[in-house]
Design an enzyme around this catalytic site. Structure first.
Site, PDB file in Angstrom:
ATOM      1  CB  THR A  17      40.173  20.921  41.436  1.00 29.64           C
ATOM      2  OG1 THR A  17      40.127  21.491  42.750  1.00 29.64           O
ATOM      3  CG2 THR A  17      41.396  20.033  41.329  1.00 29.64           C
ATOM      4  N   GLY A  18      38.823  24.073  40.716  1.00 31.13           N
ATOM      5  CA  GLY A  18      37.550  24.793  40.717  1.00 31.13           C
ATOM      6  C   GLY A  18      37.184  25.308  39.332  1.00 31.13           C
ATOM      7  CE  LYS A  43      38.270  17.812  44.921  1.00 29.00           C
ATOM      8  NZ  LYS A  43      37.431  18.736  44.192  1.00 29.00           N
ATOM      9  CB  VAL A  97      42.349  35.763  40.500  1.00 29.48           C
ATOM     10  CG1 VAL A  97      41.248  36.147  39.528  1.00 29.48           C
ATOM     11  CG2 VAL A  97      43.669  35.558  39.765  1.00 29.48           C
ATOM     12  CD  GLU A 216      39.268  52.630  39.186  1.00 32.77           C
ATOM     13  OE1 GLU A 216      39.251  52.223  40.364  1.00 32.77           O
ATOM     14  OE2 GLU A 216      38.838  51.963  38.230  1.00 32.77           O
ATOM     15  CG  HIS A 255      35.076  45.014  41.693  1.00 33.34           C
ATOM     16  ND1 HIS A 255      34.087  44.219  41.199  1.00 33.34           N
ATOM     17  CD2 HIS A 255      35.793  45.421  40.642  1.00 33.34           C
ATOM     18  CE1 HIS A 255      34.196  44.149  39.887  1.00 33.34           C
ATOM     19  NE2 HIS A 255      35.231  44.863  39.524  1.00 33.34           N
TER      20      HIS A 255
END
Ligand code: SF4
Ligand code: SF4
Lengths: 306, 509
Positions: A17-18, A43, A97, A216, A255
């Protein structure tokens, strides 16, 4: 075949829902992923793009029968709770994520996953895509571009940088080389499925005929991949590029999670080690598609000869 | 990573019941004198700096009296140590050391567990000890839900030949160190040396603690000003940038300066990346052409246009730049027009006077390139925009050509975008700023493109001027995403009556 995600996998979205959860739910469904439920505490009963929202993961599992993958979009401080909830509800693959997840939270998630036989991608991952089949996370942005950038084919793509996962796949596609699965392992120092774990999945996948890796500086993931090649546990051709030559020691690039700690994790160290075991390390990123094509053709000839 | 000074680390150690020498931090020679007097014993004055080998750099001195302590502090304060200016000293009682040990905790990324490390030799770096005397070092991976019980700690010391009462005391210190690292979420914590004094007490003679950046928010009591991995204190500009990030959690904005005090013509480029991997390749492309990186900036994770704007303003506030290079992965999942609008606003407000190349490949790149193209012609310096089919190397080459060209041709004339006082102002607030519309301009504006530009449906027309179509509080809470679309539409197609104010506290104009 493909690894980790395909059309058959039943997907739950935690935090549906975000802002991000809602947008990326649409991407996943438009692309063909089987999103069967959403979860946001408090919710229950809401419907997002036709997907029913439940209060708890357990409830979603009971209501829908089976959840294979949970994609998590809740804010970083709430990730630990959401991930443990999914693991304890029996979900075997999580895709985390968001970035900025505190490292001790990741350690706790890792331990719970280990104990319950679960795996997780991320945190700080753009996600996983098996072209033509399904996508989890936000890789590709929207279905139209995802369809344009990624095509089915024989190359497994794994990367420590999100944007580069798409970039490599796109340039491979331009060269006529499609992908079995492309995965962004996540940009942090500690991740659930590091490169040396992903490569085992690619080894076991019949359709993956070669792997392209974007490494990396920092961590020991690339060195570990080299170890697997040396031990004969990864036998497919590997084309690799290691970014971060420009990095100053002790400075972390955002990051990207790239920390130079002495020689371990250094650019030279990784390149040297990968070359030692016979990986095709390219010096220029732009050379990846050409070299991949050559390597694949050579491998084809060899198996043809045999 | 957020590093703590020795005295800050020791303070926490003592809270965890690990004994530390009596001491006080001082910022002036007088404070040092006072501290020495109140300790009332011979003292040692230690520079507070995140560098190794402080003693050999002259950053650690003994003082037998308060007067000597003042003089020692005078010599150390303000000292330059490996690029680090010393602003504080720790004044500590001298202790009589009988034996030195090492205790440390670090996170092992392969095992995904914290590892505790002990050694019966202390004082020097643990790597060297592990190399020269591997038998004197013992390690153990810790199961995070189990923690480090005292018997594990004692067994570790046993492995390096310690027994009896001493084993117990060192074991307790190790448990304290581990618990401290766990509680304060340290990426690494070290006591080196951990000493036994002549009267048999175990004490932490030094302490290095690095807290996980991402966990700093859970530990306000540590008073960490800027949670970033730096090997020196933050610069004023980095602090300004960090404040931008601290008040806006949408997307990531990271800014560090790699060089300072450079001048025009020396080849320093303001760098603006998006995503770690693409950024590194893009910087490599600049370095290959002989340029130097003035700063590393990353705006990624789908930041709003307002954040990209502030990032660009901060980068451009560095003096002596020769060019601006923005380049990410090339194939970004995020909608690229957000960044494009941020750049346009920044470049027009400051009147971009260094050549810029913007590589914005990815979702909606065509729209992004178009927006930048619109604004390019009106700037003093040249601006070019590229997409996913153009490599970082190619874009770096373009930048080089533009820089050469500008050297010969000079700047084009330009009137910077200025904010005129509004005659009929209409204002409302956004998440991090405010929007002012001069209704006096709007009346004569034919198409009123600002309304259609706002996909969030925030504006509507009333008496031939745009006003809010949503509640003030809702708009401020984030309905307005600060996407800057209305302002750009107004400027290029409207009558120039709309100004979005996005303050950057303390940035010089
Ligand atoms: S585009 Fe500008 S001038 Fe025109 S109505 Fe909107 S705010 Fe007013
Ligand atoms: S008012 Fe609308 S168009 Fe303008 S910045 Fe806010 S969301 Fe964007």
């Amino acid at each position: 075949m493909s690894i980790l995600i395909d059309k058959e996998k039943r997907v739950l979205i935690q935090g549906i829902t975000g802002r991000e959860g809602m947008t990326r739910a649409k991407l996943m469904m438009d692309y063909g992923s089987q999103v069967v439920a959403g979860c946001t505490p408090g919710k229950k009963g809401e419907v997002v793009h036709g997907v029913t929202v439940y209060d708890t993961v357990q409830e979603a599992v009971e209501a829908t029968g089976r959840i294979d993958v949970s994609v998590i979009f809740v804010p970083a401080p709430l990730i630990k709770g959401a991930a443990l909830e999914a693991i304890e509800a029996g979900v075997k693959l999580l895709v985390i994520v968001p970035d900025r997840v505190p490292i001790y939270d990741v350690l706790e998630i890792a331990e719970a996953a280990e104990q319950n036989g679960a795996q997780f991608v991320g945190p700080n991952t753009l996600g996983v895509i098996s072209p033509g089949k399904a996508v989890v996370g936000m890789i590709g942005g929207r279905a139209r571009t995802a369809n344009e950038w990624f095509k089915p084919g024989p190359v497994g793509v794994m990367s420590r940088s999100g944007g580069i996962t798409s970039a490599i796949s796109y340039y491979l596609t331009q060269e006529g080389l499609g992908q079995t699965t492309a995965i962004h392992v996540g940009g942090d120092a500690v991740v659930g499925l590091p490169l040396h774990e992903v490569v085992k999945h690619f080894q076991a996948d019949d359709e993956t005929r070669m792997v392209v890796m974007f490494g990396e500086i920092g961590t020991a993931q690339e060195e570990k991949v080299a170890d697997l090649i040396e031990q004969g546990k990864f036998t497919k051709p590997l084309v690799a590029f290691v970014g971060g030559k420009a990095a100053k020691s002790g400075t972390r690039f955002s990051h990207a999670g790239a920390i130079v700690e002495g020689n371990r994790g250094s650019h030279e160290g990784k390149v040297k080690r990968l070359r030692e075991v016979g990986a095709h390390v390219v010096d220029a990123f732009g050379d990846i598609p050409k070299v991949a094509r050559r390597v694949l053709e050579e491998a084809g000839k060899q198996s043809g000869d045999a | 990573m957020a590093r703590l000074f020795e005295y800050q680390g020791k303070e926490i150690l003592s809270r965890m019941k690990i004994p530390i020498p009596k001491g006080q931090v001082a910022r002036t020679p007088e404070e040092a004198e006072e501290a020495a007097r109140s300790i009332g014993k011979p003292v040692i004055i230690k520079a507070q700096a995140w560098v190794t080998g402080r003693a050999s750099l002259g950053g650690i001195r003994k003082a037998d009296s308060a007067d000597e302590a003042r003089k020692a502090a005078e010599a150390i304060l303000g000292m330059e140590m490996k690029g680090f200016t010393v602003n504080e000293v720790l004044v500590e009682e001298q202790i009589d050391i009988d034996q030195e040990f090492y205790a440390g905790v670090i996170i092992d990324d392969v095992a995904r567990r914290p590892v505790v490390i002990v050694s019966s030799m202390g004082g020097t770096g643990i790597e060297e000890i592990a190399q020269s005397h591997p038998d004197k070092v013992a390690t153990q991976k810790v199961k995070i839900t189990r923690g480090l019980p005292a018997h594990d700690a004692r067994n570790l010391w046993r492995k390096v030949g310690i027994s009896g009462k001493l084993q117990m005391k060192l074991g307790n210190a190790l448990v304290g160190l581990y618990n401290m690292c766990r509680k304060y979420e340290a990426r690494s914590g070290e006591i080196n040396p951990l000493v036994v004094t002549n009267d048999g007490q175990v004490m932490a003679a030094d302490c290095r603690l690095t807290v996980d950046d991402y966990a700093v928010f859970r530990h306000p009591d540590l008073g960490i000003e800027i949670a970033r991995e730096l090997d020196r204190p933050a610069t004023p500009l980095e602090k300004i940038a960090y404040q931008v990030e601290a008040v806006d959690y949408r997307g990531t904005f990271y800014f560090i300066q790699m060089a300072q005090g450079f001048r025009e013509g020396e080849g320093y480029i303001g760098f603006h990346g998006a995503g770690g991997g693409g950024s590194m390749m893009s910087m490599d492309a600049l370095l290959k052409r002989g340029y130097k990186i003035a700063n590393f900036t990353d705006t990624s994770g789908n930041p709003p246009s307002s954040k990209v704007y502030r990032a660009a303003r901060i980068i451009l506030s560095q003096e002596g730049l020769d060019g601006y290079f923005a380049s990410g992965s090339g194939v970004a999942s995020q909608e690229q027009f957000h960044s494009a609008r941020g750049f346009v606003k920044a470049f027009r407000e400051v009147g971009l006077s260094i050549p810029a190349v913007i590589r914005l490949g990815g979702n909606f790149e065509e729209e992004a390139i178009e927006i930048l193209g619109k604004c390019a012609s009106g700037l003093p310096s040249k601006l070019e925009a590229y997409g996913r089919d153009d490599s970082p190397d190619f874009c770096a080459e373009r930048l080089q050509l533009l820089i050469e060209e500008q050297k010969k041709a000079g700047l084009r004339s330009f009137t910077p975008r200025k904010r005129n006082p509004a005659r009929k102002p209409y204002r409302f607030e956004t998440v991090t700023g405010s929007i002012e519309i001069d209704h006096a301009c709007c009346v004569q504006c034919k198409d009123k493109p600002c309304v259609a530009a706002c996909t969030r449906e925030i504006l509507k027309i009333e008496d031939s001027a745009p006003v809010l179509a949503q509640e003030v509080a809702v708009v401020k809470k984030g309905r307005c995403t600060e996407c800057l679309a209305c302002e750009i539409a107004c400027e290029f197609e409207g009558n120039g009556g709309l100004w979005i104010d996005l303050p950057i506290p303390e940035l010089k104009e």
